[in-house]
Design a protein around this motif. Structure first.
Motif, PDB file in Angstrom:
ATOM      1  N   HIS A   1       0.846  -1.204   0.000  1.00  0.00           N
ATOM      2  CA  HIS A   1       0.000   0.000   0.000  1.00  0.00           C
ATOM      3  C   HIS A   1       0.886   1.261   0.000  1.00  0.00           C
ATOM      4  O   HIS A   1       1.859   1.332   0.765  1.00  0.00           O
ATOM      5  CB  HIS A   1      -0.900  -0.012   1.245  1.00  0.00           C
ATOM      6  CG  HIS A   1      -2.056   0.926   1.123  1.00  0.00           C
ATOM      7  ND1 HIS A   1      -1.928   2.272   1.332  1.00  0.00           N
ATOM      8  CD2 HIS A   1      -3.352   0.716   0.788  1.00  0.00           C
ATOM      9  CE1 HIS A   1      -3.102   2.856   1.141  1.00  0.00           C
ATOM     10  NE2 HIS A   1      -3.988   1.919   0.809  1.00  0.00           N
ATOM     11  N   PRO A   2       0.550   2.260  -0.822  1.00  0.00           N
ATOM     12  CA  PRO A   2       1.369   3.477  -0.847  1.00  0.00           C
ATOM     13  C   PRO A   2       1.515   4.132   0.529  1.00  0.00           C
ATOM     14  O   PRO A   2       2.560   4.710   0.822  1.00  0.00           O
ATOM     15  CB  PRO A   2       0.597   4.392  -1.803  1.00  0.00           C
ATOM     16  CG  PRO A   2      -0.134   3.458  -2.711  1.00  0.00           C
ATOM     17  CD  PRO A   2      -0.500   2.280  -1.863  1.00  0.00           C
TER      18      PRO A   2
ATOM     19  N   CYS B   1     -11.007   6.413  -2.137  1.00  0.00           N
ATOM     20  CA  CYS B   1      -9.940   5.975  -1.223  1.00  0.00           C
ATOM     21  C   CYS B   1      -9.603   7.132  -0.293  1.00  0.00           C
ATOM     22  O   CYS B   1      -9.372   8.254  -0.733  1.00  0.00           O
ATOM     23  CB  CYS B   1      -8.705   5.562  -2.029  1.00  0.00           C
ATOM     24  SG  CYS B   1      -7.276   5.294  -0.976  1.00  0.00           S
TER      25      CYS B   1
ATOM     26  N   PHE C   1      -7.020   7.837   1.221  1.00  0.00           N
ATOM     27  CA  PHE C   1      -5.633   8.320   1.132  1.00  0.00           C
ATOM     28  C   PHE C   1      -5.409   9.123  -0.151  1.00  0.00           C
ATOM     29  O   PHE C   1      -4.316   9.601  -0.410  1.00  0.00           O
ATOM     30  CB  PHE C   1      -4.688   7.095   1.184  1.00  0.00           C
ATOM     31  CG  PHE C   1      -3.239   7.434   1.367  1.00  0.00           C
ATOM     32  CD1 PHE C   1      -2.803   8.253   2.393  1.00  0.00           C
ATOM     33  CD2 PHE C   1      -2.276   6.903   0.510  1.00  0.00           C
ATOM     34  CE1 PHE C   1      -1.456   8.562   2.558  1.00  0.00           C
ATOM     35  CE2 PHE C   1      -0.925   7.195   0.666  1.00  0.00           C
ATOM     36  CZ  PHE C   1      -0.519   8.030   1.698  1.00  0.00           C
TER      37      PHE C   1
ATOM     38  N   CYS D   1      -1.731  10.633  -1.813  1.00  0.00           N
ATOM     39  CA  CYS D   1      -1.076   9.509  -2.483  1.00  0.00           C
ATOM     40  C   CYS D   1      -0.473   9.941  -3.814  1.00  0.00           C
ATOM     41  O   CYS D   1      -1.158  10.562  -4.636  1.00  0.00           O
ATOM     42  CB  CYS D   1      -2.103   8.406  -2.712  1.00  0.00           C
ATOM     43  SG  CYS D   1      -1.436   7.005  -3.605  1.00  0.00           S
TER      44      CYS D   1
ATOM     45  N   TYR E   1       0.296   8.031  -6.189  1.00  0.00           N
ATOM     46  CA  TYR E   1      -0.153   7.150  -7.288  1.00  0.00           C
ATOM     47  C   TYR E   1      -1.640   7.343  -7.594  1.00  0.00           C
ATOM     48  O   TYR E   1      -2.215   6.579  -8.354  1.00  0.00           O
ATOM     49  CB  TYR E   1       0.057   5.684  -6.914  1.00  0.00           C
ATOM     50  CG  TYR E   1       1.487   5.329  -6.567  1.00  0.00           C
ATOM     51  CD1 TYR E   1       2.407   5.011  -7.569  1.00  0.00           C
ATOM     52  CD2 TYR E   1       1.918   5.312  -5.237  1.00  0.00           C
ATOM     53  CE1 TYR E   1       3.707   4.677  -7.247  1.00  0.00           C
ATOM     54  CE2 TYR E   1       3.219   4.991  -4.910  1.00  0.00           C
ATOM     55  CZ  TYR E   1       4.108   4.675  -5.911  1.00  0.00           C
ATOM     56  OH  TYR E   1       5.386   4.352  -5.595  1.00  0.00           O
ATOM     57  N   ALA E   2      -2.277   8.320  -6.945  1.00  0.00           N
ATOM     58  CA  ALA E   2      -3.742   8.439  -7.059  1.00  0.00           C
ATOM     59  C   ALA E   2      -4.196   8.519  -8.516  1.00  0.00           C
ATOM     60  O   ALA E   2      -3.587   9.214  -9.333  1.00  0.00           O
ATOM     61  CB  ALA E   2      -4.223   9.649  -6.284  1.00  0.00           C
ATOM     62  N   MET E   3      -5.254   7.769  -8.812  1.00  0.00           N
ATOM     63  CA  MET E   3      -5.808   7.739 -10.171  1.00  0.00           C
ATOM     64  C   MET E   3      -7.234   8.292 -10.100  1.00  0.00           C
ATOM     65  O   MET E   3      -7.761   8.520  -9.015  1.00  0.00           O
ATOM     66  CB  MET E   3      -5.838   6.297 -10.691  1.00  0.00           C
ATOM     67  CG  MET E   3      -4.475   5.631 -10.689  1.00  0.00           C
ATOM     68  SD  MET E   3      -4.570   3.850 -10.898  1.00  0.00           S
ATOM     69  CE  MET E   3      -4.942   3.269  -9.272  1.00  0.00           C
TER      70      MET E   3
ATOM     71  N   CYS F   1      -9.625   6.410  -7.892  1.00  0.00           N
ATOM     72  CA  CYS F   1      -9.375   6.530  -6.448  1.00  0.00           C
ATOM     73  C   CYS F   1     -10.221   7.640  -5.824  1.00  0.00           C
ATOM     74  O   CYS F   1     -10.486   7.622  -4.624  1.00  0.00           O
ATOM     75  CB  CYS F   1      -7.912   6.822  -6.174  1.00  0.00           C
ATOM     76  SG  CYS F   1      -6.796   5.669  -6.955  1.00  0.00           S
TER      77      CYS F   1
ATOM     78  N   PRO G   1     -11.660   1.282  -2.706  1.00  0.00           N
ATOM     79  CA  PRO G   1     -11.077  -0.025  -3.033  1.00  0.00           C
ATOM     80  C   PRO G   1     -11.509  -1.075  -2.001  1.00  0.00           C
ATOM     81  O   PRO G   1     -11.831  -0.736  -0.863  1.00  0.00           O
ATOM     82  CB  PRO G   1      -9.571   0.229  -2.945  1.00  0.00           C
ATOM     83  CG  PRO G   1      -9.426   1.425  -2.078  1.00  0.00           C
ATOM     84  CD  PRO G   1     -10.668   2.236  -2.195  1.00  0.00           C
TER      85      PRO G   1
ATOM     86  N   PHE H   1      -6.361   0.285  -5.282  1.00  0.00           N
ATOM     87  CA  PHE H   1      -6.671  -0.037  -6.678  1.00  0.00           C
ATOM     88  C   PHE H   1      -5.449  -0.511  -7.473  1.00  0.00           C
ATOM     89  O   PHE H   1      -5.588  -1.179  -8.483  1.00  0.00           O
ATOM     90  CB  PHE H   1      -7.310   1.170  -7.370  1.00  0.00           C
ATOM     91  CG  PHE H   1      -8.743   1.361  -6.969  1.00  0.00           C
ATOM     92  CD1 PHE H   1      -9.688   0.366  -7.215  1.00  0.00           C
ATOM     93  CD2 PHE H   1      -9.150   2.512  -6.327  1.00  0.00           C
ATOM     94  CE1 PHE H   1     -11.014   0.516  -6.826  1.00  0.00           C
ATOM     95  CE2 PHE H   1     -10.473   2.680  -5.939  1.00  0.00           C
ATOM     96  CZ  PHE H   1     -11.408   1.689  -6.194  1.00  0.00           C
ATOM     97  N   LEU H   2      -4.260  -0.179  -6.987  1.00  0.00           N
ATOM     98  CA  LEU H   2      -3.058  -0.634  -7.706  1.00  0.00           C
ATOM     99  C   LEU H   2      -2.947  -2.165  -7.685  1.00  0.00           C
ATOM    100  O   LEU H   2      -2.226  -2.746  -8.476  1.00  0.00           O
ATOM    101  CB  LEU H   2      -1.793  -0.064  -7.051  1.00  0.00           C
ATOM    102  CG  LEU H   2      -1.583   1.449  -7.126  1.00  0.00           C
ATOM    103  CD1 LEU H   2      -0.371   1.850  -6.312  1.00  0.00           C
ATOM    104  CD2 LEU H   2      -1.417   1.887  -8.575  1.00  0.00           C
TER     105      LEU H   2
END
Ligand code: SF4
Length: 347
Positions: free
Chosen positions: A278-279, A312, A314, A318, A320-322, A325, A330, A344-345
């Motif tokens: 997890h990030p 999410c 976070f 984060c 890596y957030a998309m 998210c 998730p 989600f990653l």
């Protein structure tokens, strides 16, 4: 799991302590448990603690699950001695055993004094006590010398056991410490007394809520080693709540990482340190100060749990957030063997 130490780690305000209090159904008002279940498996059959009434919960707290709080000074009552406070736990949860010991002692005295001070009437009272030591009639007759004697012996037995617990906690001179008040104890000693109260009834689960946070480093280490040893001795499982990854590495078999009220990752301690998925866990590990490396903190702050972010929780911190998210939550999935993650990653 039985006999394991589960670390619950996360930043201040992420809900670690409230999780511990929820397990004991002790969330202070105006907080309340809105939903869900808390399964506990004391005798091979899981029960939902939320379905039990207060009287049964009071038996479970201390005897099956107990908690050691962060600040020993506020966990101890300032007007009672250390011994009184440990004895109170013993008299509540191990009464049967102590009563038995007291009655055996009084029985021996009766044998010795049969021809002397004990009349036939006293013997009758003793027989009644052996049958039901807590009977109401005995309370009413509490002026009778033999009953007074029984009560005195019962308290002596509880005190003896309290001294024994202090010895197990490696407190020097326990016979003296047992009569000391909390303000006379050092921080480390006070925390040992609180741990003694927590372990007095050999509970299946001990929830330790940052028990070393307010202690200096050397005492901290002593307490950590003591908890580890006691876990083996009492065969308890421990839920260790902390924000300190160093303590997690030292103490835990498995780790649950919490963020904003949710568990976001759970795996063995080795796996968490070697392959954090997890990030947030990755960021937590990167924020451990390392000599020679610039200090890296996690940007932003823990979100308000009254109005948590959509999707999410976070996502605003984060890297890596998309798109997804910010819209959906998730689910927690098993990304590797016995390694669960909520991101989600990995879905
Ligand atoms: Fe980051 Fe998205 Fe994973 Fe949340 S779900 S941790 S925002 S990548």
């Amino acid at each position: 799991k039985k006999g394991e130490t589960l670390g619950v780690v996360g930043e201040t305000g992420c809900g670690k302590s409230v999780t511990g209090l929820s397990v004991l159904v002790l969330v202070p008002p105006p907080g309340r448990i809105e939903g869900g279940k808390i399964f506990f498996n004391p005798k091979g059959k899981p029960v939902d603690l939320l379905s039990l009434n207060e009287a049964i919960l009071r038996r479970i707290r201390g005897q099956y699950i107990s908690m050691v709080f962060q600040d020993p000074r506020s966990a101890l009552n300032p007007v009672y001695t250390a011994g009184d406070q440990i004895a109170e736990v013993l008299l509540h949860h191990r009464r049967k055993e102590l009563v038995q010991r007291a009655l055996e002692r009084i029985s021996k005295e009766t044998e010795v004094g049969k021809a002397g001070f004990l009349s036939g009437y006293h013997e009758k009272v003793l027989q009644k006590m052996l049958k039901n030591p807590n009977a109401l009639i005995l309370l009413i007759l509490s002026k009778i010398p033999i009953i007074k004697r029984y009560k005195g012996i019962l308290n002596e037995e509880a005190k003896k056991e309290a001294i024994n617990m202090l010895k197990i906690m490696r407190i020097p001179d326990p016979e003296r410490v047992v009569d000391m008040y909390p303000h006379e104890l050092s921080g480390g000693m006070a925390q040992r007394v609180v741990i003694a109260m927590g372990l007095a009834c050999n509970p299946g689960i001990l929830i330790a809520d940052e028990p070393t946070t307010n202690l200096d480093v050397t005492v901290q280490l002593q307490i950590l080693h003591l908890i580890k040893e006691l876990k083996e001795k009492f065969a308890s499982s421990i839920v260790y709540v902390t924000h300190d990854m160093g303590v997690i590495a030292e103490m835990c078999d498995r780790v649950a990482v919490m963020y904003a009220g949710n568990v976001v990752e759970i795996a063995s301690a080795v796996e968490i340190f070697k392959n954090p998925l997890h990030p947030y866990t990755q960021a937590l590990l990167e924020s451990i100060p390392t000599p020679g490396k610039p200090f890296k903190s996690i940007e932003g702050i823990v979100p308000s749990l009254i109005n948590p972010p959509i999707g999410c929780r976070f996502n605003d911190r984060c890297s890596y957030a998309m798109e997804i998210c910010r819209k959906s939550k998730p689910k927690i999935v098993e990304a590797r063997k016995e390694h669960f993650v909520k991101c989600f990653l990995h879905q």
